[in-house]
Design a protein around this motif. Structure first.
Motif, mmCIF file in Angstrom:
data_model
loop_
_atom_site.group_PDB
_atom_site.id
_atom_site.type_symbol
_atom_site.label_atom_id
_atom_site.label_comp_id
_atom_site.label_asym_id
_atom_site.label_seq_id
_atom_site.Cartn_x
_atom_site.Cartn_y
_atom_site.Cartn_z
ATOM 1 N N CYS A 170 1.073 -1.136 -0.163
ATOM 2 C CA CYS A 170 0.197 0.143 -0.318
ATOM 3 C C CYS A 170 0.825 1.247 0.314
ATOM 4 N N GLU A 171 1.583 1.397 1.095
ATOM 5 C CA GLU A 171 2.796 2.837 0.892
ATOM 6 C C GLU A 171 3.447 3.205 -0.526
ATOM 7 N N ARG A 172 3.946 1.601 -0.922
ATOM 8 C CA ARG A 172 5.053 1.555 -1.962
ATOM 9 C C ARG A 172 4.399 2.275 -3.430
ATOM 10 N N PHE A 173 2.460 1.618 -3.646
ATOM 11 C CA PHE A 173 2.205 2.168 -3.819
ATOM 12 C C PHE A 173 1.351 3.666 -4.526
ATOM 13 N N VAL A 174 0.967 4.004 -2.928
ATOM 14 C CA VAL A 174 0.550 6.319 -2.983
ATOM 15 C C VAL A 174 2.245 6.231 -3.297
ATOM 16 N N SER A 215 -6.176 -1.303 15.431
ATOM 17 C CA SER A 215 -6.714 -2.232 16.641
ATOM 18 C C SER A 215 -6.250 -1.516 18.232
ATOM 19 N N ASP A 216 -5.478 -0.244 17.391
ATOM 20 C CA ASP A 216 -5.246 0.242 19.215
ATOM 21 C C ASP A 216 -4.251 1.541 18.584
ATOM 22 N N GLU A 217 -4.283 2.243 19.593
ATOM 23 C CA GLU A 217 -3.356 3.714 19.266
ATOM 24 C C GLU A 217 -1.996 3.221 18.310
ATOM 25 N N LYS A 218 -0.740 2.525 18.519
ATOM 26 C CA LYS A 218 -0.080 2.864 18.438
ATOM 27 C C LYS A 218 0.061 2.543 17.127
ATOM 28 N N GLU A 219 -0.411 1.428 17.197
ATOM 29 C CA GLU A 219 -0.975 0.402 15.615
ATOM 30 C C GLU A 219 -1.693 1.679 14.224
ATOM 31 N N THR A 220 -2.127 2.477 14.753
ATOM 32 C CA THR A 220 -2.888 2.992 13.986
ATOM 33 C C THR A 220 -2.264 4.081 13.626
ATOM 34 N N ARG A 221 -1.482 4.747 14.441
ATOM 35 C CA ARG A 221 -0.763 5.667 14.316
ATOM 36 C C ARG A 221 1.112 5.452 13.527
ATOM 37 N N VAL A 222 0.837 4.251 13.823
ATOM 38 C CA VAL A 222 2.409 3.875 12.913
ATOM 39 C C VAL A 222 1.816 3.350 11.170
ATOM 40 N N ARG A 223 0.312 2.865 11.886
ATOM 41 C CA ARG A 223 0.419 2.581 9.951
ATOM 42 C C ARG A 223 0.384 3.683 8.823
ATOM 43 N N LEU A 224 -0.788 4.682 9.830
ATOM 44 C CA LEU A 224 -1.581 5.955 9.036
ATOM 45 C C LEU A 224 0.089 6.568 8.788
ATOM 46 N N ARG A 225 0.674 7.176 9.635
ATOM 47 C CA ARG A 225 1.980 8.047 9.404
ATOM 48 C C ARG A 225 2.948 7.357 8.424
ATOM 49 N N ARG A 226 2.856 6.525 7.653
ATOM 50 C CA ARG A 226 3.754 5.727 7.325
ATOM 51 C C ARG A 226 3.120 5.942 5.550
ATOM 52 N N LEU A 227 1.765 5.143 5.813
ATOM 53 C CA LEU A 227 0.574 6.020 4.901
ATOM 54 C C LEU A 227 0.666 7.135 4.179
ATOM 55 N N VAL A 228 1.325 8.231 4.627
ATOM 56 C CA VAL A 228 1.181 9.780 4.923
ATOM 57 C C VAL A 228 2.253 9.889 4.138
ATOM 58 N N ASP A 229 3.339 9.644 5.550
ATOM 59 C CA ASP A 229 4.490 9.659 4.698
ATOM 60 C C ASP A 229 4.716 9.034 3.230
ATOM 61 N N ALA A 230 4.349 8.040 2.429
ATOM 62 C CA ALA A 230 4.501 8.072 1.506
ATOM 63 C C ALA A 230 3.867 8.812 0.239
ATOM 64 N N TRP A 231 2.719 9.453 0.835
ATOM 65 C CA TRP A 231 2.093 9.944 -0.037
ATOM 66 C C TRP A 231 2.887 11.520 -0.103
#
Length: 369
Positions: free
Chosen positions: A45-49, A70-86
């Motif tokens: 997903c990150e590469r695609f974005v 599923s939890d605050e930490k995992e959500t923040r990590v995943r969203l930030r990586r996607l946003v950074d990729a964009w």
């Protein structure tokens, strides 16, 4: 119930062919979708974005059921990586927007609740992620309180539904769009199972009623030419899907047995030439599956009923062409039309031989060759 129980995607193991073909398609919008959950493969997903591109690309969208949140930490990590990729897309790539569409309905909420979706929405309201658009898509059901629950969890205010849309107005000033579609009564869901549930299908959620949104100025619905999001757009291009297998499909727009593969057809030009060599595909792109049902109904009368009763937009063509005889008949009927229009020539000997095969199988319509 969790990402761990879902099957990995084969295309994510070899993303190069998918990106190569898609980057040659002249995209307006690029979507990471399901038939599952894209965030099973967060690195893909990150590469695609980060890499998807076309000169006219306006938007990149990730569709997720928010299982990853599923939890605050995992959500923040995943969203930030996607946003950074964009945000770190190359200087030469299109300046496309990035959107997260959350799939949430009564069925999702019974399994994982509304908190994962609420967690994603709250986090995208933080200052460094507020540029990301976020909206929700659901299915329209009576007696469904899912969005009242979500609005309460977010401390927001839910507006009434109008044209299948409503908003959750949040305390921080944002408004999150909720777009409802019809429930697909097919496969895992059927009328018998639905009758046991506390929710029901309203008239507005029937396919024939919901489908009125997509009619063009001539009263036709050609799925291959329509963007069926919250704001319907009739486009000159094609709505295409690349499946987990690497097969390229036009939305309700090609013979399901004839799809190019991104590993074999290395460019979009090769893929579209392969698709458009088939007369059924050309007819579907021009006229849509309802017109195909009418065209073959003289030989297969059940086609009209199937087209009227099928409460979904993604597999009607497969149902209409579910036997070799139906596919051959549709091919010959559409080929004949294209010959009459001067769009194609065909050797009469081969065409007559095909009609003879059908007659031998007892298939006879108004155009018997």
């Amino acid at each position: 119930m969790s990402l761990g129980g879902l099957r990995p995607y084969s295309v994510a193991r070899d993303p190069g062919p998918v990106l190569r073909v898609m980057n040659g398609m002249g995209l307006w919008k690029a979507v990471l979708s399901g038939g599952g959950e894209p965030m099973i493969e967060p690195e893909f997903c990150e590469r695609f974005v980060h890499e998807i591109d076309s000169p006219a690309l306006e938007e990149i969208e990730l569709i997720t059921a928010a299982h990853f949140a599923s939890d605050e930490k995992e959500t923040r990590v995943r969203l930030r990586r996607l946003v950074d990729a964009w945000r770190t897309r190359g200087a030469g790539l299109a300046k496309a927007r990035f959107s997260v569409r959350i799939s949430l309905d009564w069925f999702h909420a019974q399994r994982i609740g509304v908190e994962p979706a609420a967690r994603v929405i709250r986090m995208l309201g933080e200052d460094d992620m507020r540029e990301v658009n976020c909206y929700l898509r659901s299915v329209l059901l009576d007696k469904d309180t899912t969005f009242e629950q979500l609005s309460e969890a977010l401390g927001g205010e839910l507006t009434p539904i109008s044209d299948y849309q409503q908003e959750i107005r949040l305390p921080d000033g944002r408004s999150v769009l909720v777009y409802h579609k019809n429930l697909i009564v097919d496969g895992r869901m059927n009328d018998r199972k639905l009758s046991r549930l506390p929710v029901t299908i309203p008239t507005a959620s029937r396919a024939d009623v919901f489908g009125q949104r997509f009619l063009d100025g001539e009263g036709k619905h050609v799925p291959a030419r329509v963007y069926n999001g919250p704001q319907v757009k009739h486009l000159d291009g094609l709505a295409c899907l690349i499946e987990d297998s690497g097969k390229v499909r036009i939305l309700e727009g090609n013979d399901p047995t004839r799809s190019p593969d991104v590993r074999e057809h290395r460019t979009w030009q090769e893929a579209i030439e392969y698709l458009y060599a088939d007369p059924v595909t050309v007819f579907l792109v021009d006229e849509g599956p309802q017109a195909l049902a009418a065209l073959i109904s003289d030989a297969f009368p059940e086609s009209v009923r199937i087209a009227a009763d099928t409460n979904q937009l993604y597999h009607l063509t497969e149902l209409l062409l579910d036997t070799p005889a139906k596919r051959l008949y549709a091919t010959l009927r559409t080929l004949r039309l294209h010959q009459e229009q001067g769009r194609v020539t065909a050797p009469e000997g081969a065409v007559e031989a095909a009609w003879a095969l059908l007659r031998a199988e007892g298939v006879a319509g108004s155009d018997g060759g």
